[in-house]
Design a protein around this motif. Structure first.
Motif, PDB file in Angstrom:
ATOM      1  N   PRO A 200      27.648  37.405  31.123  1.00 30.72           N
ATOM      2  CA  PRO A 200      28.558  38.450  30.633  1.00 30.72           C
ATOM      3  C   PRO A 200      28.309  38.844  29.180  1.00 30.72           C
ATOM      4  CG  PRO A 200      29.764  36.692  31.763  1.00 30.72           C
ATOM      5  CD  PRO A 200      28.378  36.197  31.558  1.00 30.72           C
ATOM      6  N   GLY A 201      27.545  38.042  28.464  1.00 31.31           N
ATOM      7  CA  GLY A 201      27.299  38.339  27.057  1.00 31.31           C
ATOM      8  C   GLY A 201      26.077  39.194  26.802  1.00 31.31           C
ATOM      9  N   ASN A 202      25.427  39.682  27.856  1.00 28.35           N
ATOM     10  CA  ASN A 202      24.236  40.513  27.672  1.00 28.35           C
ATOM     11  C   ASN A 202      24.663  41.926  27.248  1.00 28.35           C
ATOM     12  OD1 ASN A 202      21.961  42.289  28.160  1.00 28.35           O
ATOM     13  ND2 ASN A 202      21.044  40.610  29.299  1.00 28.35           N
ATOM     14  N   GLU A 203      24.618  42.186  25.952  1.00 30.71           N
ATOM     15  CA  GLU A 203      25.107  43.461  25.425  1.00 30.71           C
ATOM     16  C   GLU A 203      24.224  44.639  25.827  1.00 30.71           C
ATOM     17  OE1 GLU A 203      25.970  43.423  21.295  1.00 30.71           O
ATOM     18  OE2 GLU A 203      27.554  41.921  21.478  1.00 30.71           O
ATOM     19  N   THR A 204      22.931  44.391  25.974  1.00 27.81           N
ATOM     20  CA  THR A 204      22.034  45.472  26.396  1.00 27.81           C
ATOM     21  C   THR A 204      22.444  46.008  27.762  1.00 27.81           C
ATOM     22  OG1 THR A 204      20.207  44.516  25.147  1.00 27.81           O
ATOM     23  CG2 THR A 204      19.642  46.107  26.863  1.00 27.81           C
ATOM     24  N   LYS A 224      36.634  52.133  35.308  1.00 31.38           N
ATOM     25  CA  LYS A 224      37.073  51.128  36.286  1.00 31.38           C
ATOM     26  C   LYS A 224      36.281  49.838  36.135  1.00 31.38           C
ATOM     27  CE  LYS A 224      38.520  54.503  39.807  1.00 31.38           C
ATOM     28  NZ  LYS A 224      38.199  55.069  41.144  1.00 31.38           N
ATOM     29  N   PHE A 225      34.958  49.983  35.968  1.00 30.53           N
ATOM     30  CA  PHE A 225      34.129  48.778  35.845  1.00 30.53           C
ATOM     31  C   PHE A 225      34.528  47.974  34.613  1.00 30.53           C
ATOM     32  CE2 PHE A 225      30.620  46.644  33.737  1.00 30.53           C
ATOM     33  CZ  PHE A 225      30.277  45.715  34.704  1.00 30.53           C
ATOM     34  N   PHE A 226      34.632  48.641  33.451  1.00 30.04           N
ATOM     35  CA  PHE A 226      34.920  47.913  32.212  1.00 30.04           C
ATOM     36  C   PHE A 226      36.320  47.322  32.223  1.00 30.04           C
ATOM     37  CE2 PHE A 226      31.400  50.569  30.439  1.00 30.04           C
ATOM     38  CZ  PHE A 226      30.557  49.499  30.158  1.00 30.04           C
ATOM     39  N   PHE A 229      35.915  44.270  34.315  1.00 33.29           N
ATOM     40  CA  PHE A 229      35.089  43.308  33.583  1.00 33.29           C
ATOM     41  C   PHE A 229      35.911  42.619  32.496  1.00 33.29           C
ATOM     42  CE2 PHE A 229      32.137  42.231  30.135  1.00 33.29           C
ATOM     43  CZ  PHE A 229      31.153  41.525  30.824  1.00 33.29           C
ATOM     44  N   LEU A 230      36.734  43.395  31.800  1.00 33.75           N
ATOM     45  CA  LEU A 230      37.537  42.849  30.709  1.00 33.75           C
ATOM     46  C   LEU A 230      38.685  41.975  31.200  1.00 33.75           C
ATOM     47  CD1 LEU A 230      37.438  45.993  28.434  1.00 33.75           C
ATOM     48  CD2 LEU A 230      36.634  43.711  27.786  1.00 33.75           C
ATOM     49  N   ASP A 231      39.083  42.152  32.453  1.00 29.55           N
ATOM     50  CA  ASP A 231      40.080  41.236  33.023  1.00 29.55           C
ATOM     51  C   ASP A 231      39.559  39.799  33.023  1.00 29.55           C
ATOM     52  OD1 ASP A 231      41.977  43.187  33.463  1.00 29.55           O
ATOM     53  OD2 ASP A 231      41.388  43.530  35.555  1.00 29.55           O
ATOM     54  N   TYR A 232      38.244  39.657  33.226  1.00 29.00           N
ATOM     55  CA  TYR A 232      37.630  38.327  33.273  1.00 29.00           C
ATOM     56  C   TYR A 232      37.012  37.916  31.936  1.00 29.00           C
ATOM     57  CZ  TYR A 232      38.151  38.739  38.328  1.00 29.00           C
ATOM     58  OH  TYR A 232      38.672  38.885  39.595  1.00 29.00           O
ATOM     59  N   HIS A 233      36.664  38.924  31.109  1.00 31.11           N
ATOM     60  CA  HIS A 233      36.016  38.638  29.825  1.00 31.11           C
ATOM     61  C   HIS A 233      36.707  39.448  28.726  1.00 31.11           C
ATOM     62  CE1 HIS A 233      32.950  36.862  32.396  1.00 31.11           C
ATOM     63  NE2 HIS A 233      32.883  38.017  33.048  1.00 31.11           N
ATOM     64  N   PRO A 234      37.946  39.097  28.409  1.00 33.44           N
ATOM     65  CA  PRO A 234      38.760  39.921  27.495  1.00 33.44           C
ATOM     66  C   PRO A 234      38.289  39.929  26.048  1.00 33.44           C
ATOM     67  CG  PRO A 234      39.898  37.880  28.038  1.00 33.44           C
ATOM     68  CD  PRO A 234      38.694  37.932  28.919  1.00 33.44           C
ATOM     69  N   SER A 238      31.548  44.191  23.013  1.00 36.68           N
ATOM     70  CA  SER A 238      30.691  45.284  23.482  1.00 36.68           C
ATOM     71  C   SER A 238      31.326  46.006  24.665  1.00 36.68           C
ATOM     72  CB  SER A 238      29.307  44.766  23.858  1.00 36.68           C
ATOM     73  OG  SER A 238      29.383  43.792  24.877  1.00 36.68           O
ATOM     74  N   ALA A 239      32.022  45.263  25.548  1.00 34.19           N
ATOM     75  CA  ALA A 239      32.688  45.904  26.688  1.00 34.19           C
ATOM     76  C   ALA A 239      33.848  46.773  26.216  1.00 34.19           C
ATOM     77  CB  ALA A 239      33.179  44.850  27.674  1.00 34.19           C
ATOM     78  N   TRP A 240      34.665  46.262  25.283  1.00 31.11           N
ATOM     79  CA  TRP A 240      35.757  47.067  24.730  1.00 31.11           C
ATOM     80  C   TRP A 240      35.205  48.317  24.046  1.00 31.11           C
ATOM     81  CZ3 TRP A 240      40.515  47.087  26.119  1.00 31.11           C
ATOM     82  CH2 TRP A 240      41.176  45.911  26.508  1.00 31.11           C
ATOM     83  N   TYR A 241      34.108  48.142  23.314  1.00 32.37           N
ATOM     84  CA  TYR A 241      33.527  49.290  22.611  1.00 32.37           C
ATOM     85  C   TYR A 241      33.049  50.349  23.591  1.00 32.37           C
ATOM     86  CZ  TYR A 241      30.418  52.163  19.828  1.00 32.37           C
ATOM     87  OH  TYR A 241      29.808  53.241  19.229  1.00 32.37           O
ATOM     88  N   ASN A 242      32.365  49.920  24.647  1.00 30.57           N
ATOM     89  CA  ASN A 242      31.857  50.891  25.622  1.00 30.57           C
ATOM     90  C   ASN A 242      32.987  51.510  26.441  1.00 30.57           C
ATOM     91  OD1 ASN A 242      28.686  51.097  25.865  1.00 30.57           O
ATOM     92  ND2 ASN A 242      29.189  49.020  25.213  1.00 30.57           N
ATOM     93  N   LEU A 243      34.053  50.772  26.668  1.00 26.68           N
ATOM     94  CA  LEU A 243      35.228  51.375  27.289  1.00 26.68           C
ATOM     95  C   LEU A 243      35.782  52.455  26.371  1.00 26.68           C
ATOM     96  CD1 LEU A 243      37.393  51.472  29.513  1.00 26.68           C
ATOM     97  CD2 LEU A 243      38.618  49.659  28.282  1.00 26.68           C
ATOM     98  N   GLY A 244      35.821  52.167  25.065  1.00 28.17           N
ATOM     99  CA  GLY A 244      36.297  53.154  24.105  1.00 28.17           C
ATOM    100  C   GLY A 244      35.450  54.412  24.086  1.00 28.17           C
TER     101      GLY A 244
END
Length: 500
Positions: A200-204, A224-226, A229-234, A238-244
């Motif tokens: 889950p930490g692969n930012e690329t 929907k994906f992010f 994903f964030l439900d399991y990796h809050p 990088s996930a929050w940023y890409n959701l933004g």
């Protein structure tokens, strides 16, 4: 926001504990890496010296396979390809049946951009060792270099059941990239998701997923994906940023701000989140908040030309043109060829009525980016406002060449001709505009006004009827441009019959 403060408190304690663990692991890893490098260099330094002496004195010598492999890698890393070629030649004469050296030779061919020669050699070697991992990996890489992406995928997939678990992620990433090269973004998404399932930490992979969702116009799927994903990796910044950024592209700026604030709460040094948040505030016309957000970046890193430009643009929107100019100047001081900053200064000076300065900076901006249609348009407006009609006509004409779909430019060009020459030239321009944009209502309303100015009631009524048929709601444009139109009974009658 309360949740941001609460999250910060928790993360502070969590990060303090994690920092010691990370630092310890990094120190151990660095020690291991240094040991491996020094150990190898000590083992083979004598081999390097012997090889250099061989070349210098043109004398024969012996190297085992391991020495030859190390020397090839050593000089390959230094990009000394003539020496690599010499070592391969020596290796083949000493160890003609070594598969390892033949693979190094194939790698050498790839590195000197002779992929077909590399592939020919790899095909022979594959008949001998069809499950050799290094061979399959190199062959997949060569096919990628040849842009034979499907064959590259085929060989990367052959590797999946053969490699160790810690190597799986790299292979999956390669397959995903090959699908991107094929523009098969659906399959690319599937493989990037597999990568994130394992790591889950692969930012690329996170950023590439955003790219795939955007290019396929599936931004809602990205959200929907992010979210899932964030439900399991809050705590994935990088996930929050890409959701933004995904919310931003959907025009959901309030939600984008929330996502960017989560990023900042997790990692207050994540500067792209500040830019994202400020950009969303700018779109919401909350310019003072945008400026304050940009200033927060100054506490993290040295400001660059872009951030000064963005601050200046926000001041410009607040109609604080003096402050805008100061920050545009700061941007130019850091980047003397920043064309956007020059045009921003031109607009600001123009708003302050400082015509000479406005013209100077507009001209500079256009010189730096003469194919920018927006710049030519602004330059034309400033030239026209200062009575330089011929130059304005030239600038407007360039806009038409660069961006022919810009409908408003024909109206401005026509009005410039009317002010500089006469109505006949203005009418001619708008008829040319109608050839590009048939039945565009505003052209017909403007032609109605021009014909009324000529007292040509027949042509005025004809264009008024066409204008109403195209878009009756724009009739106010006629009245605002030429209030005298209400003095014509024929025009009033047409307006009164709208909607009947």
């Amino acid at each position: 926001m309360f949740w941001v403060c609460e999250l910060k408190v928790y993360l502070f304690a969590k990060q303090i504990a994690e920092i010691f663990v990370i630092l310890y692991k990094q120190q151990i890893q660095l020690m291991d890496d240094d040991f491996d490098f020094n150990d190898d260099f000590q083992r083979f330094s004598e081999s390097i010296s012997r090889f250099e002496n061989m070349i210098k004195n043109d004398t024969p010598g012996f190297f085992d396979v391991e020495e030859i492999e190390y020397l090839i890698d050593f000089y390959m890393d230094k990009n000394q390809m003539s020496k690599v070629e010499k070592i391969i030649e020596i290796g083949e004469s000493l160890h003609p049946y070594s598969i390892e050296l033949q693979l190094k030779k194939a790698q050498f061919y790839q590195n000197i951009h002779r992929p077909n020669k590399s592939l020919k050699l790899l095909n022979k070697l594959e008949q001998i060792e069809p499950t050799n991992i290094d061979l399959l990996y190199l062959k997949a890489s060569v096919y990628s270099q040849l842009r034979e992406n499907k064959k590259s995928i085929e060989y990367y997939q052959k590797l999946l059941p053969l490699v160790e678990e810690d190597e799986l992620e790299e292979i999956l990433m390669h397959i995903a990239f090959e699908y991107e090269n094929l523009r098969n973004y659906h399959e690319a998404v599937n493989y990037f998701k597999q990568v994130l399932k394992n790591n889950p930490g692969n930012e690329t992979a996170v950023f590439e997923l955003t790219f795939c969702y955007e290019i396929t116009n599936q931004l809602e799927e990205g959200v929907k994906f992010f979210q899932k994903f964030l439900d399991y990796h809050p705590y994935s910044s990088s996930a929050w940023y890409n959701l933004g950024t995904t919310y931003f592209k959907l025009g959901l700026f309030e939600k984008a701000i929330d996502a960017f604030e989560f990023v900042i709460a997790i990692n207050e040094h994540y500067t792209p989140a500040y830019y994202g948040k400020a950009g969303a505030l700018f779109e919401l016309e909350r310019y003072n908040e945008a400026i304050n957000t940009y200033f927060q970046v100054f506490d993290i890193e040295e400001p660059d030309a872009q951030i000064y430009h963005n601050i200046a643009e926000s001041y410009e929107k607040l109609e604080d043109y003096t402050q805008a100019i100061q920050y545009y100047k700061k941007a130019i001081a850091l980047n003397p060829i920043y064309s956007d900053a020059y045009m921003g200064m031109a607009v600001s000076y123009n708003e302050l009525g400082q015509n000479k300065s406005a013209l100077f900076f507009a001209k500079k901006g256009v010189e730096l980016d003469e194919k920018n249609a927006d710049f030519q348009y602004i330059f034309g407006d400033i030239l026209k406002a200062n009575g330089f009609y011929e130059e304005a006509i030239l600038a407007y004409s360039k806009v038409i060449q660069l961006l022919p779909d810009t409908k408003s430019i024909w109206l401005d060009l026509a009005e410039t001709f009317r002010e500089y020459l006469d109505i006949e030239h203005a009418i001619e321009v708008l008829h040319k505009g109608l050839e590009q944009h048939a039945d565009y209502a505003l052209y017909h309303y403007r032609l109605t006004a021009y014909y009324l100015m000529k007292n040509d009631i027949t042509d005025a009524v004809k264009h008024m009827e066409k204008a109403i048929h195209s878009d009756a709601s724009e009739v106010t444009e006629l009245v605002e441009f030429y209030p005298e139109c209400i003095n014509f009974e024929e025009i009033i009658l047409l307006i009164e019959n709208i909607g009947k």
